[in-house]
Design an enzyme around this catalytic site. Sequence first.
Site, PDB file in Angstrom:
ATOM      1  N   GLY A 306      41.744  44.475  38.868  1.00 18.77           N
ATOM      2  CA  GLY A 306      42.055  43.600  40.001  1.00 18.77           C
ATOM      3  C   GLY A 306      41.749  42.156  39.655  1.00 18.77           C
ATOM      4  N   GLU A 307      41.333  41.403  40.659  1.00 13.38           N
ATOM      5  CA  GLU A 307      40.954  39.984  40.501  1.00 13.38           C
ATOM      6  C   GLU A 307      42.138  39.075  40.163  1.00 13.38           C
ATOM      7  OE1 GLU A 307      37.883  39.481  37.527  1.00 13.38           O
ATOM      8  OE2 GLU A 307      36.619  41.041  38.375  1.00 13.38           O
TER       9      GLU A 307
END
Length: 342
Positions: A306-307
């Site tokens: 993610g991120e």
Amino acid sequence: MHTTTLTSREIQAKIDLKTKPLGALGALEKLAFQITSVQNTLSPQLENPYIIVFAASHGIASEGVSAYPSEVTPQMVLNFIGGGAAINVFTRQHGIKLLLVDAGVDYDFGKNEKLIDAKVNFGTKSFTRQPAMTEAECTQCLEKGADLVRQVRATGCNVIGFGEMGIGNTSSASVIMSRLLNVPVSECVGKGTGLDDTQLARKIAVLSDASAYHQHIGNAPESVLATFGGFEIAMMCGAMREAARLGMLVLVDGFIASVSYLSALKMDPSIQRNAVFCHQSDEKGHRLLLQSLEAEPLLKLDMRLGEGTGCALAYPLLQSAVAFLNEMASFESAGVSQKTEN
């Protein structure tokens, strides 16, 4: 700038007349075609790229569906602020501006110039027996996401990626995907941040039960988002819709971001032309989701972080697509003979 809309034939002709066999640049040609079509110019440019990372806490994390405790969410936000996370490294590497947004973390960060305070509440409720958020909170998320994108667009940005952080958010995303695509929860649920088989079985049981409990809400995207979503998922949905409305390229990251995109798509199908799917994550539901969207991701690196990391890593491919279209010689300009027709 082209005042009339470019035709597919005009765009394809520019790509085909470059000094290469037809289709020889593969997916880069499709990407160049899409960027040119979105920007409506035969000389597209990528301007002032941004990635926005939305963070929020999830009530569902208290139900034993994640390998990590929920306090990891504020700890990771502090890591983002300190510049030490993967997304910090990759955005620095590729010259992408990074915005960090507290969409609803269960923590008081105080005033911090490196964190945008868009907190809707201190985390969602556990959606096992009640909605994760109120309809008003969901609407607030959609509006705050759109407002942030308008501010970014005002800087001259025309390409924007989105990421997230929130322990428990693969659980939210799995149930949203299940409801919006009408597929069993078990097909959408993966190991998230690293569950073992016993924990995975529990996660599937908890989420299947929660979905069944809320069967009456139907599958309207706003209702599904409010019932099962996270503040970061809903805010990203509003941001993606607004970015597409403003004619920006929308970089879609992994599983969570793709579920935000799915929610946005159900609200506004025209977003599809602006969306670039950056990678296929290692999260089980993501492959199925991309298949159902008939989306071709640019990368497959078995990531599940993610991120917005997939957006940052894929961005140089967009640069290459634009570069070959603008800078590569045509057969005519280079004096190269084209393929002979039999």
